[in-house]
Design an enzyme around this catalytic site. Sequence first.
Site, PDB file in Angstrom:
ATOM      1  N   ARG A  61      90.721 -43.113 -10.173  1.00  0.00           N
ATOM      2  CA  ARG A  61      89.909 -44.290  -9.812  1.00  0.00           C
ATOM      3  C   ARG A  61      89.150 -44.027  -8.503  1.00  0.00           C
ATOM      4  O   ARG A  61      88.115 -44.604  -8.237  1.00  0.00           O
ATOM      5  CB  ARG A  61      90.760 -45.556  -9.696  1.00  0.00           C
ATOM      6  CG  ARG A  61      89.929 -46.767  -9.370  1.00  0.00           C
ATOM      7  CD  ARG A  61      90.568 -48.161  -9.621  1.00  0.00           C
ATOM      8  NE  ARG A  61      91.961 -48.194  -9.900  1.00  0.00           N
ATOM      9  CZ  ARG A  61      92.928 -48.310  -8.976  1.00  0.00           C
ATOM     10  NH1 ARG A  61      92.625 -48.421  -7.689  1.00  0.00           N
ATOM     11  NH2 ARG A  61      94.191 -48.327  -9.343  1.00  0.00           N
ATOM     12  N   TYR A 114      66.190 -57.274 -12.191  1.00  0.00           N
ATOM     13  CA  TYR A 114      66.891 -57.038 -13.453  1.00  0.00           C
ATOM     14  C   TYR A 114      67.735 -58.282 -13.774  1.00  0.00           C
ATOM     15  O   TYR A 114      68.377 -58.849 -12.877  1.00  0.00           O
ATOM     16  CB  TYR A 114      67.757 -55.795 -13.277  1.00  0.00           C
ATOM     17  CG  TYR A 114      68.654 -55.490 -14.438  1.00  0.00           C
ATOM     18  CD1 TYR A 114      68.142 -54.997 -15.626  1.00  0.00           C
ATOM     19  CD2 TYR A 114      70.026 -55.684 -14.349  1.00  0.00           C
ATOM     20  CE1 TYR A 114      68.972 -54.715 -16.696  1.00  0.00           C
ATOM     21  CE2 TYR A 114      70.860 -55.398 -15.415  1.00  0.00           C
ATOM     22  CZ  TYR A 114      70.331 -54.922 -16.585  1.00  0.00           C
ATOM     23  OH  TYR A 114      71.155 -54.648 -17.635  1.00  0.00           O
ATOM     24  N   ASP A 186      67.339 -50.662  -5.432  1.00  0.00           N
ATOM     25  CA  ASP A 186      67.729 -50.212  -6.769  1.00  0.00           C
ATOM     26  C   ASP A 186      66.635 -49.255  -7.250  1.00  0.00           C
ATOM     27  O   ASP A 186      65.509 -49.676  -7.526  1.00  0.00           O
ATOM     28  CB  ASP A 186      67.856 -51.432  -7.690  1.00  0.00           C
ATOM     29  CG  ASP A 186      68.263 -51.064  -9.116  1.00  0.00           C
ATOM     30  OD1 ASP A 186      67.923 -49.951  -9.568  1.00  0.00           O
ATOM     31  OD2 ASP A 186      68.892 -51.902  -9.786  1.00  0.00           O
ATOM     32  N   LYS A 211      70.246 -45.217 -17.447  1.00  0.00           N
ATOM     33  CA  LYS A 211      68.835 -45.124 -17.801  1.00  0.00           C
ATOM     34  C   LYS A 211      68.363 -43.668 -17.663  1.00  0.00           C
ATOM     35  O   LYS A 211      68.887 -42.805 -18.323  1.00  0.00           O
ATOM     36  CB  LYS A 211      68.039 -46.104 -16.944  1.00  0.00           C
ATOM     37  CG  LYS A 211      68.701 -47.499 -16.817  1.00  0.00           C
ATOM     38  CD  LYS A 211      68.771 -48.264 -18.121  1.00  0.00           C
ATOM     39  CE  LYS A 211      69.662 -49.504 -18.080  1.00  0.00           C
ATOM     40  NZ  LYS A 211      69.402 -50.460 -17.035  1.00  0.00           N
TER      41      LYS A 211
HETATM   42  C1  PLP Z   1      70.114 -51.495 -16.382  1.00  0.00           C
HETATM   43  C2  PLP Z   1      69.840 -51.869 -14.976  1.00  0.00           C
HETATM   44  C3  PLP Z   1      70.873 -52.285 -14.122  1.00  0.00           C
HETATM   45  C4  PLP Z   1      72.296 -52.470 -14.581  1.00  0.00           C
HETATM   46  O1  PLP Z   1      72.863 -51.258 -14.918  1.00  0.00           O
HETATM   47  P1  PLP Z   1      74.016 -51.065 -16.035  1.00  0.00           P
HETATM   48  O2  PLP Z   1      74.201 -49.603 -16.060  1.00  0.00           O
HETATM   49  O3  PLP Z   1      73.491 -51.643 -17.307  1.00  0.00           O
HETATM   50  O4  PLP Z   1      75.208 -51.828 -15.526  1.00  0.00           O
HETATM   51  C5  PLP Z   1      70.537 -52.590 -12.815  1.00  0.00           C
HETATM   52  N1  PLP Z   1      69.265 -52.476 -12.364  1.00  0.00           N
HETATM   53  C6  PLP Z   1      68.255 -52.079 -13.165  1.00  0.00           C
HETATM   54  C7  PLP Z   1      66.871 -51.986 -12.609  1.00  0.00           C
HETATM   55  C8  PLP Z   1      68.499 -51.760 -14.491  1.00  0.00           C
HETATM   56  O5  PLP Z   1      67.489 -51.382 -15.282  1.00  0.00           O
END
Ligand code: PLP
Length: 399
Positions: A61, A114, A186, A211
């Site tokens: 973890r 998001y 982000d 992504k």
């Molecule tokens: C998909 C996404 C998230 C969340 O990520 P997960 O891997 O689905 O938990 C956060 N910010 C952006 C811009 C995203 O596209």
Amino acid sequence: MTSKKAEYGFATRAIHHGYNPLDYHGALNPPVFLTSTYAFASAQAGSDIFAGEAQGYVYSRVGNPTVSVLEARLAELEGGEAALATSSGVGALTAVIWTLLKSGDEIVADQMLYGCTFGLLEHHIRRFGVETRFADLTEPANLKKALGPKTRMVFTETPSNPNMRIVDIAAIAEICRKAGVPFVVDNTYCTPYLQRPLALGADIVTHSATKYLGGHGDLIAGAVVASKEMINQFRFAGVKELNGACISAFDAFLILRGLKTLSLRMERHSATAEKLARDLEAHPAVEHVYYPGLDSHPQKQVARRQMKLMGGMIALELRGGLDAGRAFMDGVELATRAVSLGDAETLIQHPASMTHVTYTPDERARHGFTDGLIRISVGLEDYEDLRADLIGALDRMGR
Ligand SMILES: *Cc1c(COP(=O)(O)O)cnc(C)c1O
């Protein structure tokens, strides 16, 4: 783990950094350490590791050798001191928020986020006494107005999901620095190949590695990159004891595999998206295309300054609103109707009914996007095939 030379280019570091096959029986790829716990050589050896006087793994973890390779590589590519890989992008964000904030504190966030991040900030963390003020951070002066004595974090995405607004990272970072407030970006949409927020003055970068970093639509994962001191806190408070969002070694391995082609993929995603954005903008059924590479984009100068290429995400507004949106979604054959982004396959979705359904219609209007907006994650297929599919679907709508 030998560190390859820092002056290597991005693609080279994305393939090699943080891993030397000779440390692992010559294995070209990092072994996947499928283990939850780790044996200590002696009582004293275990005690030294727990006391922080010796390096070593204790429990997966908190750390795992496969995950460590990924973390070293992501830190290197983002230009940060250290990284923490997590089980999802949301896990990365909550590790940061739950570690940095306490009841009574405030966050200032850009108004366009998001969907699940918005849900977290607007609907859930209020229950824990943390308030979020939303502001249009595409105009840095708005941040000065929104900052208060209780602000402990400023958060933005850029380009922002879904409608591709661009936030000037350096300008926001400067205001945050003067106010002494950590600035979190982000960087999911860009990846470090296109944009490095830390070099522009941000303090913390978060990712949904689901992504582009993974890049193949086969896993859910996230990451945080920041100073060593902050990453230690996010690891030992955030993930170890608050959210438990540790990544599996196998997913870390898959992301390392994805990273090997990150630069190639981002080049192709961006090149195809640029061309498609122009084709879509020229079509009579399209009201507006949101893409930072288009002359019509209001923050194109900022985008050119802080992004290497304009990325693979396009949003478009169809004439005819919601009904036209649904008809277009049903009219495509090659593009896949699905949420998520950053995969080899072109994905198409309708934020108002899908990713951003956590916004009420009123919130959608206030936060600046409409019910007829379509989002396209441009994949790696041949441009001509994508053009035929998307333009064909638009042509057919008129009949
Ligand atoms: C998909 C996404 C998230 C969340 O990520 P997960 O891997 O689905 O938990 C956060 N910010 C952006 C811009 C995203 O596209």
